[in-house]
Design a protein around this motif. Structure first.
Motif, short mmCIF file in Angstrom:
data_model
loop_
_atom_site.label_atom_id
_atom_site.label_comp_id
_atom_site.label_asym_id
_atom_site.label_seq_id
_atom_site.Cartn_x
_atom_site.Cartn_y
_atom_site.Cartn_z
N ALA A 26 -6.56 -0.12 -2.80
CA ALA A 26 -5.89 1.13 -3.19
C ALA A 26 -4.77 1.50 -2.23
O ALA A 26 -3.82 2.19 -2.61
N ILE A 27 -4.87 1.04 -1.00
CA ILE A 27 -3.80 1.26 -0.01
C ILE A 27 -2.91 0.03 0.09
O ILE A 27 -1.67 0.13 0.07
N GLY A 28 -3.52 -1.14 0.21
CA GLY A 28 -2.77 -2.35 0.49
C GLY A 28 -1.85 -2.80 -0.63
O GLY A 28 -0.71 -3.21 -0.37
N LEU A 29 -2.31 -2.73 -1.86
CA LEU A 29 -1.48 -3.22 -2.96
C LEU A 29 -0.23 -2.37 -3.19
O LEU A 29 0.88 -2.92 -3.34
N PRO A 30 -0.33 -1.03 -3.22
CA PRO A 30 0.89 -0.23 -3.34
C PRO A 30 1.85 -0.44 -2.17
O PRO A 30 3.07 -0.46 -2.35
N ALA A 31 1.30 -0.61 -0.96
CA ALA A 31 2.16 -0.83 0.21
C ALA A 31 2.95 -2.12 0.06
O ALA A 31 4.17 -2.16 0.33
N ALA A 32 2.29 -3.18 -0.38
CA ALA A 32 2.99 -4.46 -0.56
C ALA A 32 3.98 -4.39 -1.71
O ALA A 32 5.08 -4.96 -1.64
N ARG A 33 3.63 -3.69 -2.76
CA ARG A 33 4.51 -3.59 -3.92
C ARG A 33 5.78 -2.80 -3.61
O ARG A 33 6.88 -3.18 -4.01
N GLU A 34 5.63 -1.71 -2.87
CA GLU A 34 6.76 -0.83 -2.59
C GLU A 34 7.48 -1.17 -1.29
O GLU A 34 8.58 -0.70 -1.04
N GLY A 35 6.82 -1.96 -0.44
CA GLY A 35 7.43 -2.29 0.84
C GLY A 35 7.36 -1.16 1.85
O GLY A 35 8.07 -1.18 2.86
N GLU A 69 -10.01 -6.04 1.71
CA GLU A 69 -9.71 -7.13 0.78
C GLU A 69 -8.23 -7.45 0.67
O GLU A 69 -7.86 -8.50 0.14
N THR A 70 -7.36 -6.57 1.15
CA THR A 70 -5.92 -6.81 1.07
C THR A 70 -5.37 -6.94 2.47
O THR A 70 -5.38 -5.98 3.26
N VAL A 71 -4.91 -8.14 2.81
CA VAL A 71 -4.34 -8.41 4.12
C VAL A 71 -2.82 -8.25 4.03
O VAL A 71 -2.18 -8.89 3.20
N LEU A 72 -2.28 -7.40 4.88
CA LEU A 72 -0.85 -7.16 4.87
C LEU A 72 -0.18 -7.77 6.10
O LEU A 72 -0.69 -7.67 7.22
N ALA A 73 0.97 -8.39 5.87
CA ALA A 73 1.87 -8.81 6.94
C ALA A 73 2.97 -7.76 6.99
O ALA A 73 3.74 -7.62 6.03
N VAL A 74 3.03 -7.02 8.08
CA VAL A 74 3.96 -5.91 8.20
C VAL A 74 5.03 -6.29 9.23
O VAL A 74 4.72 -6.48 10.41
N GLU A 75 6.26 -6.39 8.77
CA GLU A 75 7.37 -6.71 9.66
C GLU A 75 7.95 -5.40 10.18
O GLU A 75 8.36 -4.54 9.40
N ILE A 76 7.94 -5.24 11.51
CA ILE A 76 8.44 -4.01 12.12
C ILE A 76 9.54 -4.35 13.12
O ILE A 76 9.69 -5.49 13.55
N THR A 77 10.31 -3.34 13.50
CA THR A 77 11.38 -3.58 14.45
C THR A 77 10.81 -3.87 15.83
O THR A 77 9.80 -3.30 16.24
N ARG A 78 11.47 -4.76 16.55
CA ARG A 78 11.06 -5.01 17.92
C ARG A 78 11.27 -3.77 18.78
O ARG A 78 10.50 -3.52 19.71
#
Length: 222
Positions: A26-35, A69-78
């Protein structure tokens, strides 16, 4: 060359660093979909990010544990990543490193971020003799992570399942070939001096590169 006990290894570019988190769908999928993280992602709670893919696999059970169940790879600024590290304190009390327990507790209350070092893992998720960084973000750091530092969010669950399947089949080399390319992070001089204990701290004076749970996510010890 022997691996230092405390060093950040991560997938990174000149401008970004990739960290991992595990969430319920419920958190992971919308985050990946919307970025970006949805409104349901609570910005007033502590959240933990991990630059190590395999450490995330260890804690989330390859993305199979309930609520992870949803693993996110989050790219953030250095820039944001390093701001958090500069403003972080060590999560556990270290005798001889902290002046005393009261000073350590005061740091925990006042710091917007905290660091914990846990054993890095191999593809079979066995512990290695050196440590992997966990970075906890709270208050200002949590809000800036979600709304300022995040560059992209990718659903890494299919990758987690592919790597897991190869490991279960005994093809560790094949699994290793799919892993994100995590290399020593080019930390600016002094970045981790207040977060490293022992020999690694004493020998960390130079930039090695020569260059420049809350929120439903997994927390340390979970």
């Amino acid at each position: 060359m022997e691996e230092p006990k405390h060093r950040i290894r991560a997938l990174h570019t000149e401008r970004t660093v990739t960290v991992y988190q595990a969430y319920r769908p419920a958190i992971g999928l919308p985050a990946a979909r919307e970025g970006r993280f949805p409104a349901a992602w609570k910005r007033d709670r502590m959240t933990w990010i991990k630059p190590s893919f395999l450490w995330m696999m260890y804690r989330s059970g390859w993305g199979l544990k309930e609520g992870q169940e949803t693993v996110l790879a989050v790219e953030i600024t250095r820039e944001g990543f390093e701001w958090a590290l500069r403003n972080a304190c060590l999560s556990p009390y270290e005798r001889g490193f902290h002046p005393d327990r009261d000073a350590w507790r005061r740091q925990l209350r006042e710091s917007p971020a905290r660091v914990q070092w846990d054993p890095e893992r191999d593809p079979r998720l066995n512990p290695l003799p050196y440590r992997s960084l966990q970075l906890g973000l709270a208050g200002e750091a949590s809000r800036r992570y979600a709304d300022e530092w995040t560059v992209s969010i990718t659903d890494a669950t299919p990758l987690a399942h592919r790597v897991h399947a190869l490991v279960r089949a005994g093809d560790v080399d094949g699994a290793r070939a799919l892993l994100p390319r995590e290399e020593p992070y080019p930390e600016p001089e002094g970045l981790l001096d207040h977060l490293r204990v022992g020999q690694d701290r004493r020998s960390s004076g130079k930039n090695r590169s020569g260059g420049t749970g809350g929120n439903g996510a997994l927390e340390p010890g979970a």
